[in-house]
Design a protein around this motif. Structure first.
Motif, PDB file in Angstrom:
ATOM      1  N   THR A   7     -20.058  95.740  34.397  1.00  0.00           N
ATOM      2  CA  THR A   7     -21.287  95.830  33.611  1.00  0.00           C
ATOM      3  C   THR A   7     -21.211  95.067  32.290  1.00  0.00           C
ATOM      4  OG1 THR A   7     -20.507  97.963  32.743  1.00  0.00           O
ATOM      5  CG2 THR A   7     -22.023  98.025  34.615  1.00  0.00           C
ATOM      6  N   ASP A   8     -20.045  94.536  31.961  1.00  0.00           N
ATOM      7  CA  ASP A   8     -19.919  93.717  30.759  1.00  0.00           C
ATOM      8  C   ASP A   8     -18.569  93.005  30.814  1.00  0.00           C
ATOM      9  OD1 ASP A   8     -20.558  92.560  28.338  1.00  0.00           O
ATOM     10  OD2 ASP A   8     -20.033  94.300  27.123  1.00  0.00           O
ATOM     11  N   TYR A  32     -21.941  96.889  24.864  1.00  0.00           N
ATOM     12  CA  TYR A  32     -22.459  98.232  25.087  1.00  0.00           C
ATOM     13  C   TYR A  32     -23.085  98.786  23.805  1.00  0.00           C
ATOM     14  CZ  TYR A  32     -19.652  98.359  29.411  1.00  0.00           C
ATOM     15  OH  TYR A  32     -19.111  98.101  30.642  1.00  0.00           O
ATOM     16  N   GLU A  90     -16.259  98.353  32.927  1.00  0.00           N
ATOM     17  CA  GLU A  90     -17.193  99.240  33.635  1.00  0.00           C
ATOM     18  C   GLU A  90     -17.111 100.628  33.028  1.00  0.00           C
ATOM     19  OE1 GLU A  90     -18.252 101.164  38.018  1.00  0.00           O
ATOM     20  OE2 GLU A  90     -16.557  99.790  37.836  1.00  0.00           O
TER      21      GLU A  90
END
Length: 202
Positions: A7-8, A32, A90
């Motif tokens: 996710t990043d 985030y 993640e």
């Protein structure tokens, strides 16, 4: 628990040995929302589940800090990490999240070494080598996690196996930078491990 869906991409800002070198404290920059990162939260960093011990914001980047212990440093590629190293990130699963990859514990079983990279039109095929102990849990069309990314195994030949990386994965993870002889974190499929254990007990 995780899914192996990155996710990043984070970047190590600082790495500081503590406790006579038995721990490394890492400060990792990410995108985030800092308000959603609680102390004690779990974040998988290149497939290694690490516990947040602090977080904040510097400029337009969020940062969080984690400790990598001696066992992690010994069994994973964390021993090679340094300031500037980019990491697949993640966040831990929440109830109701989509299970887009497969069930991943974030406990790397060991290291796989890239034997060969083949560049294909918009894609890449990697052949990797691992140990006999871990190779017995890897099967064609089964799942593996490499540097935190859920992947499907294409072929298996003794201790070597191959994976095909699609354009999207190459662009949103660190896998596009992989080269021959690189070491990556390997987590075998939990289901394969449990199935092997059950068969051993018969």
């Amino acid at each position: 628990m995780f899914t192996g869906i990155v996710t990043d991409i984070g970047e190590i800002a600082t790495l500081t040995p503590v406790a006579q070198g038995q721990l490394h404290r890492l400060r990792i920059l990410c995108r985030y929302d800092q308000t959603g990162i609680a102390d004690g939260a779990s974040i998988a960093c290149n497939g290694v589940c690490l516990t947040v011990v602090g977080s904040g914001v510097t400029g337009d980047r969020t940062w969080f800090e984690v400790d990598a212990a001696a066992e992690t440093l010994g069994m994973t590629t964390a021993k090679h990490w340094k300031a500037g190293t980019r990491l697949n990130l993640e966040r831990a699963l929440k109830i109701g999240d989509e299970l887009g990859g497969h069930i991943v514990a974030g406990h790397a079983d060991g290291i796989a070494t890239i034997v060969r990279r083949e560049n294909l039109p918009d894609m890449a095929r990697f052949t990797l080598r691992t140990t006999h102990e871990l190779a017995r849990f890897i099967a064609t069309k089964g799942s593996v996690t490499l540097d935190g990314v859920s992947l499907t195994v294409n072929t298996v030949d003794d201790v070597q196996f191959s994976v095909l990386i699609i354009p999207h994965t190459l662009s949103v993870t660190t896998l596009g930078a992989w080269q021959d002889a690189n070491e990556v974190n390997l987590e075998v499929d939990l289901m394969a491990r449990y199935a092997a254990r059950l068969s051993e007990m018969k």
